[in-house]
Enzyme design. Structure first.
Site, PDB file in Angstrom:
ATOM      1  N   ASN A 161     -14.365  42.392 -40.959  1.00 58.84           N
ATOM      2  CA  ASN A 161     -14.510  43.487 -41.920  1.00 58.84           C
ATOM      3  C   ASN A 161     -14.761  44.834 -41.258  1.00 58.84           C
ATOM      4  O   ASN A 161     -14.398  45.874 -41.789  1.00 58.84           O
ATOM      5  CB  ASN A 161     -15.634  43.175 -42.916  1.00 58.84           C
ATOM      6  CG  ASN A 161     -16.864  42.621 -42.257  1.00 58.84           C
ATOM      7  OD1 ASN A 161     -16.786  41.645 -41.517  1.00 58.84           O
ATOM      8  ND2 ASN A 161     -17.999  43.242 -42.487  1.00 58.84           N
ATOM      9  N   GLN A 191     -11.270  39.225 -45.897  1.00 56.44           N
ATOM     10  CA  GLN A 191     -10.502  40.430 -45.543  1.00 56.44           C
ATOM     11  C   GLN A 191      -9.022  40.128 -45.321  1.00 56.44           C
ATOM     12  O   GLN A 191      -8.234  41.040 -45.096  1.00 56.44           O
ATOM     13  CB  GLN A 191     -11.090  41.095 -44.288  1.00 56.44           C
ATOM     14  CG  GLN A 191     -12.525  41.574 -44.441  1.00 56.44           C
ATOM     15  CD  GLN A 191     -12.677  42.761 -45.389  1.00 56.44           C
ATOM     16  OE1 GLN A 191     -11.697  43.414 -45.771  1.00 56.44           O
ATOM     17  NE2 GLN A 191     -13.910  43.046 -45.795  1.00 56.44           N
ATOM     18  N   GLY A 212     -12.924  38.954 -54.887  1.00 52.90           N
ATOM     19  CA  GLY A 212     -11.981  39.784 -55.639  1.00 52.90           C
ATOM     20  C   GLY A 212     -12.052  41.262 -55.304  1.00 52.90           C
ATOM     21  O   GLY A 212     -11.037  41.943 -55.209  1.00 52.90           O
ATOM     22  N   CYS A 338     -26.995  52.770 -40.425  1.00 56.38           N
ATOM     23  CA  CYS A 338     -27.727  53.986 -40.045  1.00 56.38           C
ATOM     24  C   CYS A 338     -29.069  54.038 -40.733  1.00 56.38           C
ATOM     25  O   CYS A 338     -29.161  53.809 -41.919  1.00 56.38           O
ATOM     26  CB  CYS A 338     -26.957  55.212 -40.514  1.00 56.38           C
ATOM     27  SG  CYS A 338     -25.625  55.624 -39.458  1.00 56.38           S
TER      28      CYS A 338
HETATM   29  N1  PLP Z   1     -17.271  38.152 -45.725  1.00 53.48           N
HETATM   30  C1  PLP Z   1     -16.685  39.285 -45.349  1.00 53.48           C
HETATM   31  C2  PLP Z   1     -15.791  39.287 -44.140  1.00 53.48           C
HETATM   32  C3  PLP Z   1     -16.903  40.454 -46.057  1.00 53.48           C
HETATM   33  O1  PLP Z   1     -16.307  41.589 -45.667  1.00 53.48           O
HETATM   34  C4  PLP Z   1     -17.766  40.413 -47.180  1.00 53.48           C
HETATM   35  C5  PLP Z   1     -18.078  41.657 -47.901  1.00 53.48           C
HETATM   36  O2  PLP Z   1     -18.378  42.681 -47.307  1.00 53.48           O
HETATM   37  C6  PLP Z   1     -18.342  39.205 -47.561  1.00 53.48           C
HETATM   38  C7  PLP Z   1     -18.077  38.095 -46.805  1.00 53.48           C
HETATM   39  C8  PLP Z   1     -19.225  39.120 -48.782  1.00 53.48           C
HETATM   40  O3  PLP Z   1     -18.414  39.241 -49.924  1.00 53.48           O
HETATM   41  P1  PLP Z   1     -18.990  39.489 -51.392  1.00 53.48           P
HETATM   42  O4  PLP Z   1     -19.261  40.933 -51.509  1.00 53.48           O
HETATM   43  O5  PLP Z   1     -17.889  39.060 -52.318  1.00 53.48           O
HETATM   44  O6  PLP Z   1     -20.185  38.635 -51.574  1.00 53.48           O
END
Ligand code: PLP
Length: 692
Positions: A161, A191, A212, A338
């Site tokens: 991410n 992602q 989603g 930050c």
């Molecule tokens: N895994 C990854 C790689 C993510 O980017 C995120 C969200 O930032 C999550 C898990 C968690 O997802 P959610 O916001 O649907 O709980």
């Protein structure tokens, strides 16, 4: 307001219009409970079943479980709970299980946290093992090979991410097969969905969570795929919905919206293909290179999603970049967490072995596969405008051309401060306590102004003054404090236009510098406004500075900006107002402006933030005092015959709160800040220069 350009798709995306329409339809026309057996319920059930079938088609799976849930964090919990319950049962039945729960070092925090949580709650007491990644951010397959014999569960991600780095999922799978490892395997696909093709049926991935809101559906809806035969334990039990896999009445508006996004993916033509996304990335990267000299991309493009660019710029903190991008209406995110005092470096970049400065100052720019030519062109134009504004304000190197500057400027980095005293008339300045990490910034600032540097001074004799002096071509001082020799400055007084700086030695090892308006060749005690005190303690200053002299220290770790002996004594005596009296919301601001039409709104954002965009009008007199120049301006406010209300504001409310607190501590009772900043309030159209 400057129209927004949203480039933070990895945090969350806007919602596809078709998804909004589908959610509204689900609420207006198809509002039944899919568990009801009447027609309204059956219609809702058909919607739910249709969405599930489409999701399975898209993921290329015919068998296994696919349940809708609240998002990926829930999916991750369910996957981890399922695997760990099975491991406990196997161990209780006397079977051998691995001793380690292995997860990639760059996983989303939900993964290690879930592993630690359920490991503890289930009393498994397995060892959590962080799998290193290489310099490209990809899992170290050698390290994985060494761990596999003891791995009970393996958690990796398809795409990161923060960096967009794509994992070598096929390579990991190959290793699992080659070694005959029976570990349960979760791949966080959050992602990846919609950005590259996932063929889950062909893989031995046991669990794949999705969310989603990372792909144009609303927040609060997600799904989890579980391979047929993989162990499963529900996280939530109750009414038996979702085939008793995830109880609770289904979020039908969310399911309908997600289904609309999946339909767009399935039908094609809505989301841009990979090669087009790659050309968009190239154009953004080219604009970043033009706008921000020295920009470094923290992940190689060939191993990353085309929609994510993670970069750092020498000499610029992520906070500064965020501020200018946000002012230009470009929403990006800092690649690191930050806090107001110091940016915590990104653990993802640290795991990749990226140098500290890059890990601490990274910015993530992420767009979605719905981006089009026009939005990318607008983004590029804004990025270049940000670069021009940073150059115009001297934050990145500009040779000359900065507007003249007078007075005191504080530059800070991670709690350490350097101070500059400017004199516009003689086009010269003095630098006090140059912090090594600020050297480039100071040099760029001075060159941008085209000023000569009269001296580079330290408050301690051991300080490194030569690096900056050399960079700026300043003759070294005559002593270890950098104080000019008698031939240059003369005695203990250094003239700087109408002002003068007096050096006062405190013992053999410390010096302080007093600044005020000179009277001929003298600096009378009553004329002193500022004292640059390095690390001197209040008790060392008694008798040397007046009670109300502004004390400018070499550390701003406690964020006081500047203080005075008087203010410190009052703070020690505990006489302060409650914090709440300081913060105004928009309504309270309006009321204050009605009561006090003479109130002044003080914009503490930096000049480059004004250059890229301005907020909407609200009324009241606005002046611009960038935060770094606050200490220079304070004596004027404190010395005014009448104290008018001062309402500080900035982008998000942090900087303005610090400014208002500083004024209050110094005895200015009528200082306030606008809570939440411009992000939450409409403000006057133009910040006038202070003199207006
Ligand atoms: N895994 C990854 C790689 C993510 O980017 C995120 C969200 O930032 C999550 C898990 C968690 O997802 P959610 O916001 O649907 O709980």
């Amino acid at each position: 307001m400057t129209p927004e350009i949203y480039l933070d798709g990895n945090a969350t995306s806007p919602v596809l219009p078709a998804a909004i329409a589908a959610a509204v339809r689900a609420m207006e026309d198809c509002y039944g409970n899919p568990s009801s057996s009447h027609t309204t319920g059956l219609q809702a059930k058909a919607l739910l079943d249709g969405a599930r079938q489409r999701a399975m088609r898209l993921l290329g799976v015919e068998q296994g479980r696919l349940m809708f849930n609240s998002g990926a964090t829930e999916g991750i919990q369910t996957a981890v709970l399922s695997a760990l319950c099975a491991l406990r049962e196997r161990r209780d039945a006397g079977q051998a299980i691995g001793s380690m729960l292995v997860y990639g070092a760059t996983e989303h925090k939900a993964v290690p946290e879930a592993l630690a949580h359920w490991n503890r709650l289930l009393g498994l007491n397995l060892t959590l093992s962080k799998l290193p990644v290489d310099g490209d951010g990809r899992h170290d397959l050698q390290a994985l090979r060494a761990r596999l014999p003891e791995t009970a569960m393996l958690c990796t991600m398809a795409a990161n991410n923060e960096t967009g780095v794509l994992s070598d999922v096929a390579g990991i799978e190959g290793l699992l097969e080659e070694t005959g490892c029976a570990a349960y395997w979760m791949v966080d696909c959050v992602q990846a969905l919609g950005k590259f093709r996932l063929r889950l049926a062909r893989s031995r991935i046991d669990y794949a969570p999705f969310s989603g809101h990372k792909l144009y559906a609303p927040k609060g809806i997600g799904m989890l795929y579980v391979r047929q035969g993989a162990p499963f334990t529900p996280l939530i039990v109750g009414g038996g919905q979702e085939a008793a896999q995830r109880s609770g009445t289904e979020n039908m508006a969310g399911v309908a919206a997600l289904d609309a996004v999946l339909a767009a993916l399935e039908q094609g033509g809505v989301f841009r293909p990979h090669d087009v996304l790659c050309t968009f990335r190239e154009r953004l990267a080219a604009s970043l290179r033009r706008a921000l000299p020295g920009v470094v991309f923290n992940a190689a493009f060939e191993h990353a999603l085309p929609t994510t660019l993670n970069f750092s710029v020498p000499g610029l903190s992520s906070k500064e970049l965020m501020d200018v991008f946000d002012a230009a209406g470009v929403r990006v995110s800092s690649g690191s967490a930050c806090s107001a005092a110091k940016a915590a470096p990104s653990y993802v970049l640290q795991a990749m072995g990226v140098p500290d400065w890059r890990a601490a100052s990274a910015i993530r720019l992420s767009f979605g596969p719905l981006a089009d030519e026009a939005s990318i062109a607008r983004a590029c134009e804004r990025i270049e405008r940000c670069g021009a504004a940073l150059r115009a304000s001297g934050l990145i190197a500009a040779d000359g051309g900065l507007p003249a500057q007078d007075g005191v400027l504080q530059l800070g980095s991670g709690g350490a401060c350097s101070w500059l005293v400017h004199d516009a008339a003689s086009r010269s300045c003095v630098v006090i306590d140059p912090q090594p990490e600020l050297s480039d910034r100071i040099a760029a600032h001075v060159r941008g102004l085209g000023y000569s540097v009269q001296a580079v001074l330290g408050t301690t004799p051991g300080a490194d003054l030569t690096t900056l002096s050399r960079a700026l071509g300043v003759a070294p001082g005559a002593d270890a404090f950098g104080w000019p020799g008698a031939g240059q400055g003369g005695g203990e007084l250094l003239a700087l236009g109408a002002q003068a700086l007096r050096r006062v030695l405190v013992g053999a090892h410390q010096a302080l510098y007093l600044l005020g308006r000179a009277d001929g060749r003298a600096l009378p005690a009553a004329a002193v406004r500022h004292a640059f005190i390095g690390a001197l303690a209040p008790q060392q200053l008694a008798g040397v500075v007046r009670e109300d002299t502004l004390l400018c220290a070499a550390s701003d770790a406690q964020q006081p900006f500047c203080s005075s002996l008087q203010a410190q004594a009052a703070a020690a005596g505990g006489t302060g107002e409650p914090e709440s009296a300081l913060h105004l919301d928009t309504a309270a601001l309006q009321a204050l402006l009605q009561r006090h039409p003479d109130a002044v709104l003080v914009d503490v954002r930096e000049s480059h933030e004004h250059l890229v965009g301005l907020p909407a009008a609200l009324g009241g007199k606005v002046v611009s005092v960038p935060l770094g120049q606050l200490a220079g301006q304070i004596p004027e406010w404190l010395g005014a015959p009448v104290q008018v209300p001062l309402v500080f504001f900035c982008r998000s409310g942090n900087r303005s709160a610090r400014a208002a607190q500083c004024l209050r501590r110094l005895g200015y009772a009528q200082a306030y800040d606008l809570a939440g900043g411009m992000a939450l309030a409409a403000l006057p159209a133009a910040a006038l220069p202070l003199a207006a």
